[in-house]
Design a protein around this motif. Structure first.
Motif, short mmCIF file in Angstrom:
data_model
loop_
_atom_site.label_atom_id
_atom_site.label_comp_id
_atom_site.label_asym_id
_atom_site.label_seq_id
_atom_site.Cartn_x
_atom_site.Cartn_y
_atom_site.Cartn_z
N ALA A 23 35.34 42.21 40.65
CA ALA A 23 37.46 41.88 39.56
C ALA A 23 38.18 43.07 39.96
O ALA A 23 37.34 43.87 40.24
N ILE A 24 39.33 42.89 40.45
CA ILE A 24 39.88 44.03 40.04
C ILE A 24 41.30 43.72 38.60
O ILE A 24 41.77 42.87 38.36
N LEU A 54 48.25 38.75 34.78
CA LEU A 54 47.13 39.46 34.56
C LEU A 54 45.80 38.34 33.74
O LEU A 54 46.28 37.63 32.55
N VAL A 55 44.87 37.56 33.43
CA VAL A 55 44.33 36.83 33.28
C VAL A 55 42.82 37.32 32.44
O VAL A 55 42.33 37.68 32.53
N CYS A 56 42.29 36.63 31.54
CA CYS A 56 41.24 36.74 30.99
C CYS A 56 39.98 36.19 31.56
O CYS A 56 39.41 35.10 32.46
N GLY A 57 39.62 37.52 32.23
CA GLY A 57 38.32 37.07 33.35
C GLY A 57 37.06 37.15 32.88
O GLY A 57 36.98 36.82 31.59
N ASP A 58 35.57 37.27 34.20
CA ASP A 58 34.28 36.98 33.41
C ASP A 58 34.33 37.86 32.10
O ASP A 58 34.62 39.53 32.55
N ASP A 65 44.46 38.59 38.45
CA ASP A 65 44.99 36.81 39.56
C ASP A 65 46.26 36.96 40.65
O ASP A 65 47.33 36.63 40.01
N PHE A 66 46.30 37.93 42.04
CA PHE A 66 47.10 37.69 42.53
C PHE A 66 47.88 35.96 43.16
O PHE A 66 49.22 35.75 43.46
N ARG A 67 46.82 34.78 42.82
CA ARG A 67 48.02 33.95 43.22
C ARG A 67 48.53 33.10 42.03
O ARG A 67 50.05 32.30 42.11
N ARG A 68 48.83 34.35 40.82
CA ARG A 68 50.02 33.98 40.40
C ARG A 68 51.40 34.26 40.44
O ARG A 68 52.63 34.77 40.22
#
Length: 170
Positions: A23-24, A54-58, A65-68
């Motif tokens: 996780a980053i 920034l997203v809510c992760g595990d 989330d660099f795809r964003r």
């Protein structure tokens, strides 16, 4: 907020009971195992991020989330945090984190198809293309120049770019 039992969550997902080492977390966050202890999962940093990367992760922990998009190193995530989950001191892009892009073999340039999206989108010019025998120009990352912003990742048409932790210096 109730405590998340990471051991149980990991067991049910068939993973190691420790934090997600891949996780980053947001820039300037403290060491990962301490981050999951300190972070209150309040989502204030997620809400403060103007780029919405920034997203809510595990486990409810904020992850990048660099795809964003790319990180602009604005520092809004740090300012929004009340839980001491970030390193104190001066915050600039050179000390944000120790991550680097990795370019997979599925890269169009590595397959003799002209594409330089990652290099064109890199403001710090950390990605250069070196001509190889046969006329193929392969991307090479200057790890000293790269700030880990992720600008190269989200523009890649083949999703060939991933982010990884820099190897520990010896």
């Amino acid at each position: 907020m109730d405590s998340v039992n990471l051991n149980r969550r990991a067991f049910l997902k068939g993973r190691s009971p420790k934090y997600n080492p891949d996780a980053i977390y947001p820039p300037w966050s403290i060491e990962a195992s301490r981050f999951v202890e300190k972070c209150e999962r309040c989502d204030k940093c997620i809400e403060a991020c103007p780029g919405k990367i920034l997203v809510c992760g595990d486990g409810g922990f904020p992850e990048v989330d660099f795809r964003r998009g790319e990180c602009t190193f604005c520092g809004d995530c740090v300012a929004a945090c009340e839980a001491d989950a970030f390193n104190p001191g001066e915050h600039n892009e050179s000390n944000a984190w120790s991550i680097l892009p990795r370019i997979a073999n599925s890269c169009l340039s590595m397959n003799a198809i002209t594409c330089r999206s990652c290099g064109d989108n890199c403001d710090v010019e950390a990605i250069r293309f070196h001509l190889q025998v046969g006329g193929i120009a392969i991307p090479v990352i200057d790890s000293d120049q790269c700030n880990g912003c992720g600008a190269c990742l989200y523009v890649c048409p083949e999703n060939s770019v991933t982010m990884r932790r820099k190897p520990a210096s010896t």
